[in-house]
Design an enzyme around this catalytic site. Sequence first.
Site, PDB file in Angstrom:
ATOM      1  CB  THR A 152      -0.912   0.008   1.256  1.00  0.00           C
ATOM      2  OG1 THR A 152      -1.770  -1.109   1.153  1.00  0.00           O
ATOM      3  CG2 THR A 152      -1.742   1.263   1.354  1.00  0.00           C
ATOM      4  CG  ASP A 170      -1.408  -7.117  -2.548  1.00  0.00           C
ATOM      5  OD1 ASP A 170      -2.313  -6.275  -2.607  1.00  0.00           O
ATOM      6  OD2 ASP A 170      -1.267  -7.910  -1.595  1.00  0.00           O
ATOM      7  CB  THR A 206      -1.007 -20.898  21.933  1.00  0.00           C
ATOM      8  OG1 THR A 206      -2.352 -20.546  22.322  1.00  0.00           O
ATOM      9  CG2 THR A 206      -0.144 -19.650  21.974  1.00  0.00           C
ATOM     10  CD  GLN A 207      -6.889 -22.333  17.755  1.00  0.00           C
ATOM     11  OE1 GLN A 207      -7.862 -21.682  18.124  1.00  0.00           O
ATOM     12  NE2 GLN A 207      -6.993 -23.538  17.249  1.00  0.00           N
ATOM     13  CB  CYS A 208      -3.630 -17.514  23.026  1.00  0.00           C
ATOM     14  SG  CYS A 208      -4.732 -18.614  23.886  1.00  0.00           S
TER      15      CYS A 208
HETATM   16  N1  ASP Z   1      -2.507  -5.747   0.287  1.00  0.00           N
HETATM   17  C1  ASP Z   1      -1.450  -4.884   0.716  1.00  0.00           C
HETATM   18  C2  ASP Z   1      -0.187  -5.699   0.822  1.00  0.00           C
HETATM   19  O1  ASP Z   1       0.018  -6.378   1.784  1.00  0.00           O
HETATM   20  C3  ASP Z   1      -1.796  -4.258   2.022  1.00  0.00           C
HETATM   21  C4  ASP Z   1      -0.741  -3.361   2.602  1.00  0.00           C
HETATM   22  O2  ASP Z   1       0.258  -3.050   2.037  1.00  0.00           O
HETATM   23  O3  ASP Z   1      -0.966  -2.905   3.706  1.00  0.00           O
HETATM   24  O4  ASP Z   1       0.603  -5.654  -0.088  1.00  0.00           O
END
Ligand code: ASP
Length: 352
Positions: free
Chosen positions: A22, A66, A287-289
């Site tokens: 992003t 991405d 753990t899932q926690c």
């Molecule tokens: N979908 C984007 C990525 O992980 C989200 C981000 O950059 O925050 O590349």
Amino acid sequence: MKFNLDDNTAKSSILLIYTGGTIGMKVDPAEQTLKPFDFSQILEEVPELGKFAYRIDSCTFESVIDSADIEPRSWQALAGLIEERYDSYDGFVILHGTDTMAYSASALSFMIEGLTKPVIFTGSQLPIGVARTDGKENLISAVEIAAAKDSEGHAVVPEVCICFGNALMRGNRTRKVNSENFRAFRSADCPLLAEAGINIRYNTAVIRRPEDWNRRPVFHKELDTRVSILKLHPGITPQVVRNILCGPETRAVIMETYGAGNAPSKEWFLDLVKEASGMGKILLNVTQCLAGSVNMDLYATGKKLENAGVQCGYDSTTEGALAKLFHLMGMYTENAKVIDGLGQNLRGEITK
Ligand code: ASP
């Protein structure tokens, strides 16, 4: 690309590596979705970087992605790039999508042994060109941290970290916990390595240091990815458990268990665990926690797993456990050596 900088006056030199995410995306008017754009546009958006007396060079992944498309070969490329340029820079900043940043930071932490320089991942929730973007602050803090040296000229944070939302976290302890908030990451079981306010306050008691500052790190680029993750849930069926635990393609399975490492005590479940263990699968209990550690001695259900050959993952995150297995299995063909490594705190990934 190089910008603003006079090499003679530069205090520190930083390599900025842009992988995508992003932080470097903008809206595609045709599709109304975010798409990555050219890295030079990020630099134009953050002229503040020019105020530092650092030499900042940059390079971009051949095709910016991405982070949902990140693959182990991307980690190998990152490790290779850092290895190649290691002597030319004081620190490395990796711009990366947030979605899989915790996986990538975990992987790099294991792939580089004996790090003497900072490798700081950062990104943003809002693209850098947008009015309220968090990208600028994250990037500026990451660069400052990557450049920081102590009075002896050593890096203040010679670790692989994530710098996000004013917090510096050990990469292999971090999870993405929020898809919207600017504090998107959390390091529940390891204190912050630094906090950025008016000043950047370093938690020097927690920051790891190399045994020998003069020794070049070892780059381990071999990864064995034959790992599956079994997340337990009420109602899970024997067929699903068998497919994941005993699948012919896997060498190891991370079992995401309940609480302190507990699993159903039903006979069929334990039989399948024993069967997988008997087939030579490496089984690791995490753990899932969101916080806290596995302790298989606490409850009878945990003890049964231990007796069936399941290894303790302590307070490892799933992301950290996956990266550790990829790394150890890439290093060793003998499972006993992998299991021995799982029990050790190699890069600060578990509390032991
Ligand atoms: N979908 C984007 C990525 O992980 C989200 C981000 O950059 O925050 O590349």
